[in-house]
Design a protein around this motif. Structure first.
Motif, short mmCIF file in Angstrom:
data_model
loop_
_atom_site.label_atom_id
_atom_site.label_comp_id
_atom_site.label_asym_id
_atom_site.label_seq_id
_atom_site.Cartn_x
_atom_site.Cartn_y
_atom_site.Cartn_z
N SER A 112 0.98 -1.24 -0.08
CA SER A 112 0.12 0.18 0.20
C SER A 112 0.80 1.44 0.18
O SER A 112 0.44 2.39 -0.04
CB SER A 112 -0.89 0.06 1.19
OG SER A 112 -0.11 0.25 2.30
N LEU A 113 2.23 1.11 0.49
CA LEU A 113 2.97 2.29 0.44
C LEU A 113 3.49 2.92 -0.91
O LEU A 113 4.05 3.89 -1.05
CB LEU A 113 4.20 2.09 1.10
CG LEU A 113 4.11 1.48 2.51
CD1 LEU A 113 5.21 1.47 3.19
CD2 LEU A 113 3.07 2.61 3.35
N ARG A 114 2.89 2.44 -2.22
CA ARG A 114 3.10 2.94 -3.44
C ARG A 114 2.36 4.19 -3.57
O ARG A 114 2.56 4.84 -4.45
CB ARG A 114 2.75 2.06 -4.73
CG ARG A 114 3.89 0.92 -4.55
CD ARG A 114 3.61 0.00 -5.71
NE ARG A 114 4.74 -0.41 -6.13
CZ ARG A 114 4.97 -1.42 -7.16
NH1 ARG A 114 4.11 -1.73 -7.74
NH2 ARG A 114 6.17 -1.77 -7.46
N ARG A 132 -3.91 21.30 3.25
CA ARG A 132 -3.42 21.03 1.54
C ARG A 132 -2.83 19.50 1.61
O ARG A 132 -2.65 19.11 2.72
CB ARG A 132 -2.24 21.98 1.61
CG ARG A 132 -2.42 23.57 1.08
CD ARG A 132 -3.49 23.68 0.04
NE ARG A 132 -3.93 24.80 -0.17
CZ ARG A 132 -5.05 25.19 -0.43
NH1 ARG A 132 -5.98 24.30 -0.99
NH2 ARG A 132 -5.33 26.45 -0.55
N LEU A 133 -3.01 19.04 0.45
CA LEU A 133 -2.70 17.55 0.07
C LEU A 133 -1.38 17.45 -0.75
O LEU A 133 -1.33 18.33 -1.54
CB LEU A 133 -3.91 17.14 -0.56
CG LEU A 133 -3.73 15.50 -0.66
CD1 LEU A 133 -3.83 14.62 0.46
CD2 LEU A 133 -4.96 15.17 -1.64
N TRP A 134 -0.64 16.60 -0.32
CA TRP A 134 0.44 15.96 -1.04
C TRP A 134 0.16 14.66 -1.21
O TRP A 134 -0.26 13.82 -0.47
CB TRP A 134 1.81 16.35 -0.52
CG TRP A 134 2.17 17.70 -0.11
CD1 TRP A 134 3.24 18.21 -1.21
CD2 TRP A 134 1.82 18.83 0.47
NE1 TRP A 134 3.47 19.62 -0.76
CE2 TRP A 134 2.58 19.93 0.46
CE3 TRP A 134 1.07 19.03 1.49
CZ2 TRP A 134 2.71 21.18 0.85
CZ3 TRP A 134 0.67 19.96 2.12
CH2 TRP A 134 1.37 21.32 1.88
N THR A 135 0.80 14.28 -2.53
CA THR A 135 0.62 12.77 -3.04
C THR A 135 1.71 12.24 -3.60
O THR A 135 2.52 13.03 -4.17
CB THR A 135 -0.50 12.48 -3.98
OG1 THR A 135 -0.97 11.04 -4.17
CG2 THR A 135 -0.27 13.15 -5.27
N GLY A 136 2.13 11.07 -3.08
CA GLY A 136 3.52 10.59 -3.61
C GLY A 136 3.60 8.84 -3.27
O GLY A 136 2.53 8.36 -3.31
N GLY A 137 4.57 8.42 -3.06
CA GLY A 137 4.85 7.04 -2.61
C GLY A 137 6.07 6.73 -2.25
O GLY A 137 7.16 7.43 -2.80
#
Length: 172
Positions: A112-114, A132-137
């Motif tokens: 799930s960490l991707r 605010r939202l940041w997305t990554g993996g």
């Protein structure tokens, strides 16, 4: 349409001139004081949240537990947050041209960490800033240096493209 930031991007707050924030340093890492028993079988990761003041006066910053939400995987399940090993920003005055960084240790199932989403809500001078939202993996490269726009790849690019397409469809 609100578009999330990519891990590594800076976000500037309009309501607080010169204040900017970024989530960065998302990587697999073991906590310094040992693993929490509740995280047995989970993979630990670390992320950093840096607040920078480019304004003309100092600002009191709060970024504590409850102001950082970490979600993992396609379904956005809550990550295990290791509060004991994490370091927060508790009422720190950030002077002009200075930075302060919080370090958060969390854990989840390895597959799930991707996809990791991090939502931040700063408190600045006793006022709540917008979330605010940041997305990554974990394992994805974050933008580096001056060529940040050209180095986005993987999940971050897919999310950005998807949201842009959705916004364009809604305006047609």
């Amino acid at each position: 349409m609100y578009e999330p930031n990519v891990v590594g991007d800076w976000h500037e707050y309009d309501e607080h001139a010169g204040l900017r924030v970024r989530v960065h340093g998302l990587e697999a890492a073991e906590p310094p004081r040992g693993r929490d028993d509740a995280a047995e079988g989970l993979t630990y990761f670390r992320l950093r949240v840096t607040v920078e003041n480019r304004g003309e006066r100092h600002l009191g910053i709060h970024l504590e537990d409850g102001q950082i939400d970490v979600r993992i995987g396609r379904d956005g399940e809550a990550a295990f947050i290791d509060w004991r090993n994490s370091q927060f920003i508790e009422g720190f005055d950030v002077y002009p041209l200075r930075r302060v960084t919080a370090v958060l240790y969390a854990a989840g199932t390895e597959d799930s960490l991707r996809q990791v989403d991090v939502q931040i809500q700063l408190r600045v001078e006793e006022e709540w800033a917008d979330r605010r939202l940041w997305t990554g993996g974990v394992g994805l490269q974050e933008p580096l240096g001056l060529h940040a726009g050209t180095l986005r790849d993987g999940l971050a690019l897919q999310v950005s493209d998807f949201l842009r397409e959705q916004a364009e469809e809604g305006t047609a």
